[in-house]
Structure formats: C-alpha cells, structure tokens
Design a protein around this motif. Structure first.
Motif, short mmCIF file in Angstrom:
data_model
loop_
_atom_site.label_atom_id
_atom_site.label_comp_id
_atom_site.label_asym_id
_atom_site.label_seq_id
_atom_site.Cartn_x
_atom_site.Cartn_y
_atom_site.Cartn_z
N SER A 212 0.83 -1.21 0.00
CA SER A 212 0.00 0.00 0.00
C SER A 212 0.86 1.26 0.00
O SER A 212 0.34 2.36 -0.09
CB SER A 212 -0.91 0.00 1.23
N GLN A 213 2.18 1.09 0.11
CA GLN A 213 3.06 2.26 0.16
C GLN A 213 4.19 2.13 -0.84
O GLN A 213 5.29 2.59 -0.60
CB GLN A 213 3.63 2.42 1.58
N GLN A 214 3.92 1.44 -1.95
CA GLN A 214 4.99 1.27 -2.94
C GLN A 214 4.94 2.36 -4.00
O GLN A 214 3.95 3.07 -4.13
CB GLN A 214 4.93 -0.13 -3.54
N THR A 215 6.03 2.45 -4.76
CA THR A 215 6.20 3.60 -5.66
C THR A 215 5.95 3.23 -7.12
O THR A 215 5.78 2.07 -7.48
CB THR A 215 7.64 4.13 -5.56
N LEU A 216 5.99 4.26 -7.94
CA LEU A 216 5.78 4.08 -9.37
C LEU A 216 6.89 3.23 -9.99
O LEU A 216 6.65 2.50 -10.96
CB LEU A 216 5.70 5.46 -10.05
N ALA A 217 8.10 3.30 -9.44
CA ALA A 217 9.20 2.50 -10.00
C ALA A 217 8.85 1.01 -9.96
O ALA A 217 9.10 0.28 -10.92
CB ALA A 217 10.48 2.76 -9.22
N VAL A 218 8.25 0.57 -8.87
CA VAL A 218 7.87 -0.83 -8.74
C VAL A 218 6.76 -1.16 -9.75
O VAL A 218 6.79 -2.20 -10.41
CB VAL A 218 7.38 -1.12 -7.30
N SER A 219 5.83 -0.25 -9.87
CA SER A 219 4.71 -0.43 -10.79
C SER A 219 5.20 -0.50 -12.24
O SER A 219 4.69 -1.29 -13.05
CB SER A 219 3.74 0.73 -10.59
N ILE A 220 6.20 0.32 -12.57
CA ILE A 220 6.75 0.32 -13.93
C ILE A 220 7.41 -1.02 -14.22
O ILE A 220 7.18 -1.64 -15.27
CB ILE A 220 7.77 1.47 -14.10
N TYR A 221 8.19 -1.50 -13.26
CA TYR A 221 8.87 -2.79 -13.45
C TYR A 221 7.83 -3.90 -13.63
O TYR A 221 7.96 -4.74 -14.52
CB TYR A 221 9.77 -3.09 -12.26
N ASP A 222 6.81 -3.89 -12.79
CA ASP A 222 5.75 -4.91 -12.88
C ASP A 222 5.12 -4.92 -14.27
O ASP A 222 4.83 -5.97 -14.82
CB ASP A 222 4.65 -4.63 -11.86
N ALA A 223 4.89 -3.71 -14.81
CA ALA A 223 4.22 -3.63 -16.11
C ALA A 223 5.12 -4.13 -17.23
O ALA A 223 4.69 -4.89 -18.09
CB ALA A 223 3.78 -2.19 -16.38
N VAL A 224 6.39 -3.74 -17.19
CA VAL A 224 7.28 -4.05 -18.31
C VAL A 224 7.80 -5.49 -18.24
O VAL A 224 7.75 -6.22 -19.22
CB VAL A 224 8.47 -3.06 -18.34
N ARG A 225 8.29 -5.90 -17.08
CA ARG A 225 8.90 -7.22 -16.98
C ARG A 225 7.95 -8.25 -16.35
O ARG A 225 8.28 -9.42 -16.30
CB ARG A 225 10.19 -7.18 -16.16
N GLY A 226 6.83 -7.81 -15.83
CA GLY A 226 5.90 -8.73 -15.20
C GLY A 226 5.16 -9.58 -16.22
O GLY A 226 5.35 -9.43 -17.42
N ALA A 227 4.28 -10.44 -15.72
CA ALA A 227 3.63 -11.42 -16.58
C ALA A 227 2.71 -10.79 -17.62
O ALA A 227 2.43 -11.41 -18.64
CB ALA A 227 2.85 -12.41 -15.73
N THR A 228 2.22 -9.57 -17.38
CA THR A 228 1.26 -9.02 -18.33
C THR A 228 1.93 -8.52 -19.61
O THR A 228 1.25 -8.26 -20.59
CB THR A 228 0.46 -7.84 -17.71
N LEU A 229 3.25 -8.35 -19.60
CA LEU A 229 4.00 -7.84 -20.75
C LEU A 229 3.39 -6.53 -21.27
O LEU A 229 3.24 -6.33 -22.45
CB LEU A 229 4.03 -8.88 -21.88
N ASP A 230 3.03 -5.66 -20.32
CA ASP A 230 2.35 -4.41 -20.66
C ASP A 230 3.36 -3.26 -20.73
O ASP A 230 3.28 -2.29 -19.97
CB ASP A 230 1.26 -4.13 -19.62
N ALA A 231 4.30 -3.35 -21.66
CA ALA A 231 5.32 -2.32 -21.81
C ALA A 231 4.73 -0.93 -22.06
O ALA A 231 5.24 0.05 -21.52
CB ALA A 231 6.31 -2.70 -22.89
N PRO A 232 3.66 -0.80 -22.87
CA PRO A 232 3.12 0.55 -23.09
C PRO A 232 2.70 1.24 -21.80
O PRO A 232 2.98 2.42 -21.60
CB PRO A 232 1.91 0.29 -24.00
N PHE A 233 2.05 0.51 -20.90
CA PHE A 233 1.62 1.14 -19.66
C PHE A 233 2.83 1.50 -18.79
O PHE A 233 2.86 2.56 -18.15
CB PHE A 233 0.65 0.24 -18.90
#
Lengths: 323, 369
Positions: free
Chosen positions: A275-296
């Motif tokens: 609940s207190q994490q940053t955009l950097a974590v969210s960016i990594y999740d989107a790009v390298r995470g399972a969703t492969l959502d590089a645009p987001f």
C-alpha cells in the motif's frame, strides 16, 4: 578560452580556421552521439507509451492515449475511478524527498566537522565514503534486512534485553501493534515506511557527503571567524552565516539525491508494504511482469519523468529567488 | 504464472544456490551457456533452455547426460531467467532471425500467452513423441489442432508454517484468523502468484468463480480480508525464504519442494497439504519455429515424458512427476516429498483473458486505493 592562455607550442599548430572546422566537427559528432544515447531511447519510450495492450498476449504499436489516462484514473474509467497510480506517484515523490532531505540534513554536520579535521583524516574518510558508493543497492538492502529481522536484528535485541517484555508489561506493546510495528510476539520493523526511508537515506548518504564536501571545504573561514568575533554563538553562526551562504549547494544536493531516489526499486519492493509502494515498482511490474504491458510501463515512466522535471523546476525557482 | 516463472532471483539463483551453497557453480553455468560452444556439423546437438541456477545445474548433471547416453544427441544448456522474461527475449531474438534455444521451458500461462501472440511456438511432431501418452492430457497443450507444448515437470505452491510457532492448520481458512496469525504471514505480492486460486478453492467454487469479473472481485475482496495477518508481501521467492529463516513470518504460501529442502537443512518450516489442497503449476517444453532441430527436440521430449525420466527429475530436482506414481519406481515416501493431493489447478484462462482487470483489482486491494 582566449588565445593567450594557449601553451606556446600551439604556434606550430594548424591555423585558427582549421581548428574551428575540427572543433565544429567534434561538436556535431558529440551532438549526434548525445542524441543517439539520450534522445533515441527516450523517443522509443514515448512511442511505446502509445502502444495498445492485447489481453492475454503482449502489445501492439498504436496511437492509444489510454495508457496515460490509466495512470491518472485507472483502467476501468469511466465505470470506476482508481487513484492507485497517483498513490504510487505520491509515494515516489514522498520517499525521494524525505530520503534526500534527511541525507543532506545528517550529512551536513558530518561534513562540517570533516572539513575541520586534518588532511589525512579527511582523505581516509573520503576514500572510505567513495568506496562505500560501490556497494550495490541489493547489498545495502540485504544488510538492513538482516539488521531489522526478527531472529538477528533489532527485534532480537529488544527481546533479549527485556525491552519487549517491559513494553508488554506497561501496555505500550499493544499500541505498537496498532501502529503495525509489532506482531503478537515481537517488535516488527518490516515492512514499513520507516525502514524504506531509512534505507534510502543510507543509500544516498555517501553521495550527500561527497556533494557537500567541496563547498564546505572552500567556505572562507573569515566569514565564521568574523561572526564569532562579533559575539555570535556557534549555532547562530551556522544558522545566520553558513547555511545562507551554502543555500545553493545544499539545495543542489537535495535535488540531485531526489532524482536519484525516484528510481529506487529494490529498497521499495523489499521494505515498503504494497500500500506504500512507488511508481518504480509499478513500472517494473508492467514491463517485466507477466502481463507484458510495456506501453503502460512506458506511460508511467513518462509521467514520472514529467513530475521529476516539475519538481526540479520548482526547486530551481526556489533557489533562484533566494539568491 | 507462478513466481517461479517470473522473477530471476526466485526459484533459481538466490534460494537454490544458497540452500545448496552452489553459487559459484550457478555463475559458471550461466556464463558458459551465454557463450555456447561452436557446433560441429556432423554431431547431433540440441540447445535446451531451463531456469538458471540449481535447477539448470541439476538438468546438466543428471538429465541431459542420461539423454545423451540414450540417444547420442548432445545437449547445449541455455540459461533462462524465467518464463515471462524469456518470452520477451525470444520474441526479440526471433525478430532478429536467430533464437538462442531450440527448446524452451515455459510455465503454462506463458505458453498460452505465446500461442496467443502467435508465431513463437512451432507445432510438435507428436508421432515422434509416443511417451507423451503417459502424461495426463492436461499436461499436453494444443491450440487449433497443433500440439505446442508437452509437460516437463510440475511443482506445488503450498501452505507452509513454522511448526515451532503455531499449531499446524487443517485448512487455508485458518490463515484468516487474526487471533492466531496477526502480522505473521508471508504471501506473494504478485496478482498471478495463484493465491487467488487458493482463495477461490477455499471459499468459492474454484476456477469457475474466477470465470467472471464479479467472481474475481469477490475472490479479491476475500483475499483482502487477510491483509492484517500478512507481515510480508514478497515479490521475490528469496524474500520469503529469508523471512521464514529469520522468523519474520510463521507461515504463508511457498514452494513445496524448496520448503522440503529447507526443512531437511534444519529450518523450522513444514509444507502442508490442507484439506483444500495446494496449487499445482507445471512447465512445458516448447519448440521455436526457427529451430531446425525438430526431430532431436521430439526425441528429447519423448525421453522427458518417460516414467523413468520423470522419476529421475523427482529424485534429483525435487519436481513432481507428470505421470501417476504407480507408473514410476518412486516409493510413497519419495513421492510425498515432491507431490501431494488434492491439487488446485489455476484458472489460467481467466488470468489471461482478464489480465489487466485482475492485476489492477488485486493491486488496488493491496494498496487500499
């Protein structure tokens, strides 16, 4: 640089015209290199940020502004509003600000006394601090993880010294549980915003000293001596003479560390609650995470960059007005 | 799908090597496979990817030599960080015209994702893989009549507790009891770590509930009720390992096989199959369309599907076999060390069809936003 400052052997060198030609060529070359190294990746990120996610697959090139909208209102807008990514952005800015200010605030007195020690001591300290910069974030986080862990860290110290039992006896332990700083058995410092900011401060502290060392060591002793002779106490001298003189270097150090801390990933992913994490974590999740959502991920990066630029601009104005 | 398939430090490098003290070996293995030896034309060779670290080392030490002995085909081991990252790598490599591995190891969700992206997986020649009949059809993945992946091995995400600190639960539902577990559990932070499947199996109708957005929201809300009991939402497997060792948490979700290894090393951890069961995920062998080694790949997959090879992997790598225990020579004790029942099967299709929705709903629940 004027011609007079050139060393004598320059006389035998090619004429001024040729020199300018070579210089221009060099400048153009450097500009192209800069454009390639800096602008090309950035342009790519901007281009990707307009891509379109395909559910269950990856993404395709497109001109979809939806990724930017999602950063501000969530994916389900307009049915449902979500401030999830704004919350992340807020924590990015908050942690980076706190970490940078704390690091500079604590590094300042240290550097002040450092510049007043002997040459040899200064050299040893600076070499030590410079080498500590080479320790990667992963190791710093690992170290603090152990220092705060239940079995071998602070909670263990509290348990073994009887502090935990005492806290339980006087009833304060339940208050700490309410604050999320204890489980039913022991004190607990992870995960918490405190641990996150602490580690971030630690991470940039050597940089803070290295940034403050040159202006502090160049500070004219006559200034402080004059103030002292006129009867000012040391604290007053620091407050009314030293700090105003060093205003710009201090602000510059804070801004530099702020930008550095915006991108911190390991510290936040380990020490901050979700609940207190940053955009950097969210960016990594989107790009390298399972969703492969590089645009987001790219859209979030661009927004983060814009906010960083805005903060720097604001800081610049703040410094400019003071000067 | 699982952590295992996602974060490089997870399954492989950090934990496994820490457990087995083989960090140096892992590094050497990684470096070696980045620079494969030049291939000799007359020799039959096959480049096979697997998750780097202890996992890949075990393959190189136990499985590939047995295959080479049986068929004469030499194997070049290629290090994969995990499934999802590897898919990105393969996609880019394929665009460049040359892929680093003939066969790759993909978790089921990544495999389906790859098949939906299209053009990344080559159909397998099943007539050359008769041993695949040994496997439950669930482990053989087909799309549009083509078989794109054959199961390699499986693993369980199971309930773990510190038996010194807490009475062993009989059901996942007990983890919601704040009296017993306040600020004491470690769960994965990632939406596709299959904790939702556990919640769905424990409180709802399992994968069926995950089939609609209303169902997903209900499952996520139920998952949200466990938040006061969670001390650690981990993003890398190694974090959970450290937290169990350091007593920062006294239970949670974790890999069955690793928990067994940790317990064998004397750490206070027990992997339990509660009455709802644990989640079973599995990896598949998939062939690249740019590979010219379709025949060799089929021979390897056939070898991998044989009960003897499945038993070998269970003993040497700790993975669960994809064939019934009776088909292998594993003793009940050996089988229990790597497997158990009941098995919860993840709602793969839901995770894929609704990936943005599930991820954001889950993240919002965690963030309280």
């Amino acid at each position: 640089m004027s011609d007079e400052s050139l060393p004598a052997p320059r006389a035998g060198a090619p004429g001024p015209g040729a020199r300018i030609g070579g210089g221009t060529l060099l400048q153009v070359g450097l500009a192209v290199l800069l454009a390639f190294l800096c602008l090309a990746p950035f342009a790519l990120i901007v281009a990707i940020s307009f891509g379109e996610k395909v559910q269950g697959a990856a993404w395709i090139w497109s001109v979809d502004p939806g990724n930017y909208a999602r950063v501000f209102v969530g994916a389900l807008w307009p049915e449902e509003f979500s401030g999830l990514y704004l919350q992340r952005l807020w924590y990015s800015v908050l942690y980076a600000t706190l970490g940078a200010v704390l690091a500079v605030a604590t590094a300042f007195p240290f550097t002040w006394f450092l510049t007043r020690t002997g040459r040899r001591a200064q050299t040893i300290w600076l070499v030590f601090l410079l080498s500590s910069v080479s320790v990667s974030e992963v190791f710093v986080v690992m170290g603090w993880d152990i220092l705060l862990s239940n079995r071998s860290g602070l909670p263990m110290v509290a348990r073994e010294t009887g502090l935990t039992d005492w806290l339980k006896a006087v009833g304060w332990f339940d208050t700490l549980r309410g604050w999320g700083l204890a489980n039913p058995r022991d004190l607990k410092f992870k995960t918490s915003a405190t641990a996150t900011v602490l580690t971030m401060t630690y991470l940039v502290w050597p940089y803070a000293v290295i940034l403050l060392y040159p202006p502090l060591s160049r500070l004219d002793p006559a200034l402080t001596e004059a103030a002292r002779t006129m009867g000012a106490r040391p604290a007053t001298v620091i407050r009314t003479v030293v700090l105003p003189v060093l205003r710009l270097p201090l602000l510059g150090a804070v801004m530099f560390l702020f930008v550095y801390l915006l991108g911190v990933y390991v510290t936040v992913s380990v020490f901050a609650a979700p609940s207190q994490q940053t955009l950097a974590v969210s960016i990594y999740d989107a790009v390298r995470g399972a969703t492969l959502d590089a645009p987001f991920g790219a859209a979030q990066s661009v927004v983060l960059l814009a906010v960083a630029a805005l903060c720097l601009w604001f800081g610049q104005r703040l410094g400019g007005r003071g000067a | 799908m699982s952590q295992r398939s996602r974060i490089p430090t997870n399954r492989t490098v950090s934990r496994r090597t820490l457990l087995r003290g083989a960090a140096g070996l892992a590094g050497a293995g990684t470096a070696a496979s980045l620079y494969p030896m030049p291939l000799l034309a007359q020799e039959r060779r096959l480049a096979i990817g697997s998750y780097g670290g202890y996992f890949e080392n075990s393959f190189m030490e136990h499985v590939y030599p047995a295959f080479t002995e049986a068929t004469g085909i030499a194997v070049d081991s290629v290090t994969q960080p995990n499934s999802a990252d590897w898919l990105v790598t393969l996609q880019q490599a394929q665009a460049a015209g040359s892929v680093p591995a003939d066969l790759s190891l993909f978790a089921r969700d990544t495999m389906i994702r790859a098949s939906r992206i299209g053009g990344l997986l080559a159909p397998l020649d099943m007539s050359a893989i008769p041993a695949a009949d040994n496997l439950d059809p669930y482990f053989v993945f087909s799309d549009g009549g083509d078989t794109l992946g054959v199961g390699a091995m499986s693993w369980f995400v199971s309930m773990v507790v510190n038996p010194d600190a807490v009475e062993v639960p009989q059901s996942w539902a007990e983890f919601w009891d704040t009296e017993r577990f306040e600020a004491s559990l470690g769960l994965s932070r990632l939406y596709n770590s299959m904790f939702l499947d556990i919640v769905a199996a424990t409180f709802f109708d399992g994968a069926e509930t995950m089939g609609s957005r209303e169902g997903i929201v209900a499952v996520v809300e139920k998952a949200g009720e466990i938040k006061p009991n969670v001390a650690l939402w981990y993003s890398a497997e190694s974090q959970m390992e450290q937290a169990m060792k350091n007593l920062d948490v006294i239970g949670g979700q974790y890999y069955h096989d690793v928990a067994q290894l940790m317990a064998a090393d004397g750490f206070p951890i027990r992997s339990i199959f509660p009455k709802e069961g644990n989640v079973q995920d599995y990896g598949s062998w998939c062939l690249s369309p740019l590979s010219e080694k379709g025949a060799e790949a089929a021979e390897f997959i056939d070898f991998s599907s044989q009960p003897e090879t499945q038993a070998l992997m269970s003993r040497m790598i700790g993975t669960a076999p994809l064939v019934p225990r009776e088909a292998t020579d594993l003793t009940q004790e050996e089988f229990d060390a790597v497997s158990g029942s009941p098995a919860i099967r993840p709602a793969y299709e839901a995770y894929l069809d609704e990936d943005t929705f599930i991820k954001e709903t889950w993240d919002k629940m965690l963030a309280g936003a």
